[in-house]
Each structure stands twice: as structure tokens, then as C-alpha cells.
Design a protein around this motif. Structure first.
Motif, PDB file in Angstrom:
ATOM      1  N   GLN A 156     -20.344  23.870  36.997  1.00  0.00           N
ATOM      2  CA  GLN A 156     -20.473  24.793  35.881  1.00  0.00           C
ATOM      3  C   GLN A 156     -21.821  25.473  35.964  1.00  0.00           C
ATOM      4  OE1 GLN A 156     -20.166  21.946  32.747  1.00  0.00           O
ATOM      5  NE2 GLN A 156     -22.329  21.510  32.713  1.00  0.00           N
ATOM      6  N   SER A 181     -32.035  22.452  30.186  1.00  0.00           N
ATOM      7  CA  SER A 181     -30.763  22.877  30.765  1.00  0.00           C
ATOM      8  C   SER A 181     -30.072  21.686  31.410  1.00  0.00           C
ATOM      9  CB  SER A 181     -30.980  23.988  31.784  1.00  0.00           C
ATOM     10  OG  SER A 181     -31.660  23.502  32.910  1.00  0.00           O
ATOM     11  N   ILE A 199     -27.037  22.154  23.046  1.00  0.00           N
ATOM     12  CA  ILE A 199     -26.143  22.092  24.197  1.00  0.00           C
ATOM     13  C   ILE A 199     -25.419  20.748  24.197  1.00  0.00           C
ATOM     14  CG2 ILE A 199     -27.345  23.712  25.701  1.00  0.00           C
ATOM     15  CD1 ILE A 199     -28.791  21.344  26.992  1.00  0.00           C
ATOM     16  N   ARG A 243     -26.550  25.380  31.471  1.00  0.00           N
ATOM     17  CA  ARG A 243     -26.581  25.796  30.074  1.00  0.00           C
ATOM     18  C   ARG A 243     -27.940  25.464  29.496  1.00  0.00           C
ATOM     19  NH1 ARG A 243     -21.666  22.462  28.185  1.00  0.00           N
ATOM     20  NH2 ARG A 243     -22.382  21.279  29.952  1.00  0.00           N
TER      21      ARG A 243
END
Length: 131
Positions: A96, A87, A62, A99
Motif C-alpha cells: 500500500q 507514516s 492513521i 499513509r
């Protein structure tokens, strides 16, 4: 005009980033084991803050921006704990979606311990599958 658009489309397809090209397939495992708080690795073990930006090498990882908060769910075990899984969220709530993915443990600093990572769990192919 149509010819120009065709060339632009061809150029775009030829120059896709590796993240796009690698999506939807199995990638090599980073580790065979991970340390987690529970057998499903569903509870965060710690909160960390990014010390520097990290740009992913491929879709298993990520992107992280300096200062971002990261929730760590697993520490990969086989290779000297080089990678963690977790994450990130945007710099403010709702910027957002969270992720999930891997990142080098060296680019973050632990800020809060939440649960001990005492559960050793075998990784599966799904741990490193690119969506």
C-alpha cells in the motif's frame, strides 16, 4: 429493482463512516507545538513498531496494525506527548502507499532512534486538515 437500488444508495449515504464525512475540512488541533528533527519535520526521528492495533477516531489519525513499522516525524508537545505523527507502510514493500497521520504514542515501541527531536515547531491548521 430501481426502487431497491435507490434505497440501497440512500442507506449507504446515511451510514457513511465519520472518516468520510469529516474529509476535506479543518479539524481541531491536537497540539500547538511539535518536536521534530528539522524545521520542516521532513526527516524521521525514529522508527517504531506497533504493539497493538489502533483504529482512528477521525481523519487526523492513521490506522495501525500490530507489528507494523512506523516512521515517526514529529512528537506533539502540548499534551504530554500523547500523540506522534508519522507514516506506516504495509507488512511488505508495495502493499500500500505510505499513509501519514497521527497516532497515540502508547500503541508503539521505539525500535531505532534516527535523529534527535530538538527542533520545536509550531503546528499549523494544515497539520490537522483532513483530505
Amino acid at each position: 429493482m430501481e426502487r431497491w437500488m435507490s434505497w440501497l444508495l440512500l442507506l449507504t449515504l446515511c451510514c457513511l463512516s465519520p472518516l468520510t464525512v469529516q474529509a476535506g475540512r479543518q479539524m481541531p488541533k491536537l497540539s500547538n507545538k511539535k518536536l521534530c528533527a528539522d524545521s520542516e519535520c521532513s526527516h524521521p526521528i525514529l522508527i517504531a513498531r506497533a504493539l497493538e492495533d489502533f483504529y482512528p477516531q477521525d481523519c487526523r489519525f492513521i490506522p495501525i496494525r500490530k507489528g507494523q513499522v512506523i516512521y515517526v516525524y514529529a512528537m506533539l508537545k502540548d499534551r504530554g506527548n500523547l500523540f506522534w505523527a508519522g507514516s506506516v507502510q504495509g507488512s511488505y514493500y508495495g502493499e500500500q502507499e505510505a499513509r501519514l497521520g497521527h497516532f497515540p504514542s502508547s500503541v508503539v515501541q521505539e525500535t531505532h532512534a534516527l535523529m534527535p527531536a530538538t527542533e520545536e515547531v509550531k503546528t499549523t491548521n494544515w497539520d490537522f486538515y483532513c483530505h
